[in-house]
Design a protein around this motif. Structure first.
Motif, PDB file in Angstrom:
ATOM      1  N   GLN A   1       0.838  -1.189   0.000  1.00 53.07           N
ATOM      2  CA  GLN A   1       0.000   0.000   0.000  1.00 53.07           C
ATOM      3  C   GLN A   1       0.880   1.249   0.000  1.00 53.07           C
ATOM      4  O   GLN A   1       1.971   1.233   0.552  1.00 53.07           O
ATOM      5  CB  GLN A   1      -0.902   0.040   1.235  1.00 53.07           C
ATOM      6  CG  GLN A   1      -2.049  -0.925   1.161  1.00 53.07           C
ATOM      7  CD  GLN A   1      -1.631  -2.323   1.571  1.00 53.07           C
ATOM      8  OE1 GLN A   1      -0.893  -2.493   2.511  1.00 53.07           O
ATOM      9  NE2 GLN A   1      -2.091  -3.306   0.830  1.00 53.07           N
ATOM     10  N   ILE A   2       0.361   2.301  -0.602  1.00 55.04           N
ATOM     11  CA  ILE A   2       1.077   3.579  -0.575  1.00 55.04           C
ATOM     12  C   ILE A   2       0.388   4.443   0.464  1.00 55.04           C
ATOM     13  O   ILE A   2      -0.622   5.082   0.200  1.00 55.04           O
ATOM     14  CB  ILE A   2       1.075   4.221  -1.961  1.00 55.04           C
ATOM     15  CG1 ILE A   2       1.668   3.249  -2.964  1.00 55.04           C
ATOM     16  CG2 ILE A   2       1.875   5.505  -1.951  1.00 55.04           C
ATOM     17  CD1 ILE A   2       1.464   3.638  -4.377  1.00 55.04           C
ATOM     18  N   GLY A   3       0.932   4.438   1.671  1.00 53.40           N
ATOM     19  CA  GLY A   3       0.239   5.018   2.816  1.00 53.40           C
ATOM     20  C   GLY A   3      -0.109   6.484   2.677  1.00 53.40           C
ATOM     21  O   GLY A   3      -1.102   6.948   3.227  1.00 53.40           O
ATOM     22  N   ILE A   4       0.690   7.230   1.918  1.00 52.88           N
ATOM     23  CA  ILE A   4       0.487   8.682   1.874  1.00 52.88           C
ATOM     24  C   ILE A   4      -0.864   9.042   1.270  1.00 52.88           C
ATOM     25  O   ILE A   4      -1.430  10.090   1.560  1.00 52.88           O
ATOM     26  CB  ILE A   4       1.639   9.374   1.119  1.00 52.88           C
ATOM     27  CG1 ILE A   4       1.665  10.863   1.470  1.00 52.88           C
ATOM     28  CG2 ILE A   4       1.546   9.155  -0.352  1.00 52.88           C
ATOM     29  CD1 ILE A   4       2.899  11.574   1.050  1.00 52.88           C
TER      30      ILE A   4
ATOM     31  N   GLN B   1      -3.399   9.626   3.817  1.00 53.53           N
ATOM     32  CA  GLN B   1      -3.134  10.759   4.704  1.00 53.53           C
ATOM     33  C   GLN B   1      -3.543  12.073   4.022  1.00 53.53           C
ATOM     34  O   GLN B   1      -3.945  12.086   2.874  1.00 53.53           O
ATOM     35  CB  GLN B   1      -1.649  10.781   5.091  1.00 53.53           C
ATOM     36  CG  GLN B   1      -1.263   9.560   5.909  1.00 53.53           C
ATOM     37  CD  GLN B   1       0.230   9.357   5.960  1.00 53.53           C
ATOM     38  OE1 GLN B   1       1.005  10.269   5.740  1.00 53.53           O
ATOM     39  NE2 GLN B   1       0.648   8.143   6.243  1.00 53.53           N
TER      40      GLN B   1
ATOM     41  N   PHE C   1       6.424   9.166   4.226  1.00 54.16           N
ATOM     42  CA  PHE C   1       5.103   9.059   4.836  1.00 54.16           C
ATOM     43  C   PHE C   1       4.434   7.731   4.480  1.00 54.16           C
ATOM     44  O   PHE C   1       3.572   7.259   5.200  1.00 54.16           O
ATOM     45  CB  PHE C   1       4.209  10.224   4.388  1.00 54.16           C
ATOM     46  CG  PHE C   1       4.499  11.487   5.127  1.00 54.16           C
ATOM     47  CD1 PHE C   1       4.738  11.464   6.489  1.00 54.16           C
ATOM     48  CD2 PHE C   1       4.549  12.697   4.465  1.00 54.16           C
ATOM     49  CE1 PHE C   1       5.010  12.625   7.181  1.00 54.16           C
ATOM     50  CE2 PHE C   1       4.816  13.875   5.153  1.00 54.16           C
ATOM     51  CZ  PHE C   1       5.047  13.830   6.513  1.00 54.16           C
ATOM     52  N   SER C   2       4.777   7.156   3.318  1.00 53.07           N
ATOM     53  CA  SER C   2       4.113   5.926   2.904  1.00 53.07           C
ATOM     54  C   SER C   2       4.733   4.701   3.552  1.00 53.07           C
ATOM     55  O   SER C   2       4.038   3.782   3.944  1.00 53.07           O
ATOM     56  CB  SER C   2       4.178   5.782   1.379  1.00 53.07           C
ATOM     57  OG  SER C   2       3.534   6.859   0.772  1.00 53.07           O
ATOM     58  N   PHE C   3       6.044   4.669   3.637  1.00 53.95           N
ATOM     59  CA  PHE C   3       6.729   3.462   4.132  1.00 53.95           C
ATOM     60  C   PHE C   3       7.686   3.848   5.247  1.00 53.95           C
ATOM     61  O   PHE C   3       8.896   3.680   5.140  1.00 53.95           O
ATOM     62  CB  PHE C   3       7.495   2.780   2.995  1.00 53.95           C
ATOM     63  CG  PHE C   3       6.749   2.741   1.701  1.00 53.95           C
ATOM     64  CD1 PHE C   3       5.682   1.868   1.539  1.00 53.95           C
ATOM     65  CD2 PHE C   3       7.084   3.583   0.658  1.00 53.95           C
ATOM     66  CE1 PHE C   3       4.978   1.848   0.354  1.00 53.95           C
ATOM     67  CE2 PHE C   3       6.378   3.552  -0.528  1.00 53.95           C
ATOM     68  CZ  PHE C   3       5.316   2.684  -0.673  1.00 53.95           C
TER      69      PHE C   3
END
Lengths: 252, 315
Positions: free
Chosen positions: A171-174, A177, B132-134
């Motif tokens: 997953q691309i967490g940003i 957000q 922020f993603s990883f």
């Protein structure tokens, strides 16, 4: 026949041409915050549509009674009534959704779309038209927030309506957000304007224009005339106020 | 008669092309790359090559797709790719780094109009996106292959922390290790000596002026001391500040063009970095500092605009 098409136009107006989120740029806060999951987005869209339709109808019914000077507080009271209703219903019957929406459910009271439609449409038009406008705007809002949520949930959390689609760890967490929300919002806006341009229906910056050019930076062909008119009107009003004050003074 | 052509000025042309400047930056980055290969092994080189290839390819494909002139020959995408790879730990999965490449080239550079139009440093935005993603992968620093950990009791068999997290336990005896880069960190930031060597090369070649790096490092030293940070002098050689001050803060597009503007920019970067390092939740604040100052650059330029000599005086 003509009347029918115009009713149809009022209904579809909110979905594409005057989409409240992507064209009028109203109510962006809840779109950015709630579009993380599809289920939350659908719930928010439903709550929003309910409030929009009910407040539009009631305000349209009351439009001839409400005095012009205190119309905004009156609108807010009507809107707040329906938001409280929705809030209680959701809390009682869908507690999970209530927790997911959090503060953004009561914040519908001050959502610009609801107040904006009351001011721009419901206070000037008949009951049926206002109802159709509420449905159209609500659908437009729901459509946008759900589309953004589908992409954000799929890319950011790897799920769709809570069902895992992309395996854990990819997953691309940003995207889930805040920066991802802003990015998806901008991308959706660009996409809609691009699509409108492709169809030859160029984005019209005068949508939602009330002729008050003093509040606007866009240079349209009516700008100069309107500004002059506005100035003249202001001067006339000032003169009227001055004569009234003089009269009062004479009386005293 | 026909051999004479009339052209408009400028008639005198400098040898300094974008391509030549970018080539100088690449040469200046090479010592740090060699050092990182020695310290972390060949995966550092692999990551750098993949990142460079991805950046160049992305720019090429985007320009072809948008029917624009292809500008990959100016080597700026190579520099972006190298800098982004320098900003990830050596154990970073390649696909995660590629997300950063996409953010750097497409999001920040090409969508805003290519080289010269990016409002922020592309490599740093790429870093922020993957940070922020990883977050876990981005802060898992491999133990240097070369040597022993810098402080015995913070060792972990697989990973180690950046020296910034245990600065208060370091003494001057660890200075050589910090300088040579045998400590935890991302690929390009660890070897301060190699970065300084690159910086000196850039200054001699007149690619960068030393104002921004000096103001950045000087103000960071001053403010970390004022804020009561641990080991202000040593902390200049830990974390990403050398890489940031020499190679990222001096990016032409995203730094002010007046000398006083450069001073303000450098001091601002130092102030924000020191504040984040001492008071913030993050161990390192270089990325945030440079990006925040990047946003202010147009205003700094306006504020410090030089008045033309003999020009009209504004009343």
């Amino acid at each position: 026949m003509n009347k029918k098409t115009s009713k149809w136009k009022i209904l579809t107006n909110g979905i594409f041409k005057e989409n409240p989120v992507l064209i009028l740029l109203l109510g962006c806060c809840s779109v950015l915050a709630i579009s993380v999951t599809v289920s939350g987005a659908l719930g928010m869209g439903a709550a929003m549509t309910f409030v929009l339709v009910c407040s539009n109808v009631v305000i349209s019914l009351l439009r001839k009674i409400i005095p012009d000077k205190i119309r905004i507080p009156c609108f807010i009271v009507v809107i707040a009534t329906f938001v409280t209703l929705v809030q209680m219903l959701v809390q009682a019957f869908v507690p999970a959704l209530y927790d997911a929406l959090g503060i953004f459910l009561p914040l519908i009271v001050v959502n610009c779309i609801v107040l904006g439609r009351a001011e721009m449409f419901a206070s000037k038009n008949g009951v049926l038209d206002s109802l159709l406008d509420g449905v159209g705007m609500g659908l437009g809002y729901t459509l946008v927030i759900t589309c953004i949520a589908v992409v954000r949930e799929l890319v950011g959390s790897g799920t769709l309506y809570g069902v895992r689609i992309i395996p854990e760890g990819y997953q691309i967490g940003i995207i889930t957000q805040t920066p991802g929300g802003f990015f998806m919002f901008g991308a959706a806006m660009a996409l809609l304007i691009y699509c409108l341009g492709k169809k030859g229906r160029h984005f019209d910056p005068r949508i939602g224009c009330d002729g008050k050019c003093g509040n606007c930076n866009f240079n349209c062909e009516n700008r100069e005339d309107n500004l002059k008119l506005y100035e003249n009107q202001a001067a006339l009003e000032a003169a009227a106020a001055a004569t009234e004050a003089e009269k009062e003074g004479n009386k005293a | 008669m026909s051999t004479m052509t009339t052209t408009v000025s400028p008639h005198i042309r400098s040898e300094r092309t974008t391509q030549r400047i970018m080539l100088d930056v690449i040469i200046a980055l090479c010592p740090a790359l060699i050092a990182s290969v020695v310290i972390f092994g060949f995966r550092a080189l692999l990551l750098t090559c993949v990142s460079v290839a991805a950046c160049v390819l992305l720019e090429f494909v985007w320009e072809k797709a948008m029917k624009k002139p292809v500008t990959v020959g100016d080597l700026s995408a190579v520099v972006t790719g190298m800098l982004l790879a320098f900003n990830v730990p050596v154990g970073m999965p390649i696909w995660e780094m590629l997300i950063g490449d996409v953010a750097a080239i497409i999001l920040v550079k090409m969508l805003f109009g290519g080289l010269g139009c990016n409002f922020m440093n592309p490599a740093l935005v790429g870093r922020i996106v993957i940070m922020f993603s990883f977050t876990t992968d981005m802060t898992t620093y491999a133990v240097p292959k070369l040597s022993y950990p810098i402080v015995a009791n913070v060792v972990d068999a697989v990973s180690t922390a950046t020296p910034l997290t245990f600065m208060d336990r370091l003494g001057w005896d660890s200075f050589p290790k910090l300088l040579l880069g045998v400590h935890g960190g991302v690929i390009g930031e660890v070897c301060a000596a190699a970065l300084l060597l690159g910086g000196i090369y850039l200054i001699i070649r007149k690619v960068i002026k030393p104002i921004i790096p000096l103001c950045y490092l000087g103000s960071l030293l001053l403010f970390s001391w004022l804020f009561g940070g641990a080991q202000p002098v040593l902390s200049l050689f830990a974390g990403g500040v050398m890489l940031g001050a020499i190679f990222m803060a001096t990016d032409y597009v995203t730094s002010p063009f007046t000398n006083w503007g450069k001073v303000i920019f450098g001091v601002g970067c130092g102030l924000i970095t020191a504040a984040i390092r001492v008071f913030g939740n993050y161990a390192e604040g270089v990325t945030f500092a440079i990006l925040l100052m990047n946003i202010l650059v147009p205003y700094i330029n306006d504020l410090t605009m030089t008045k033309p000599l003999g020009g009209a005086v504004e009343k």
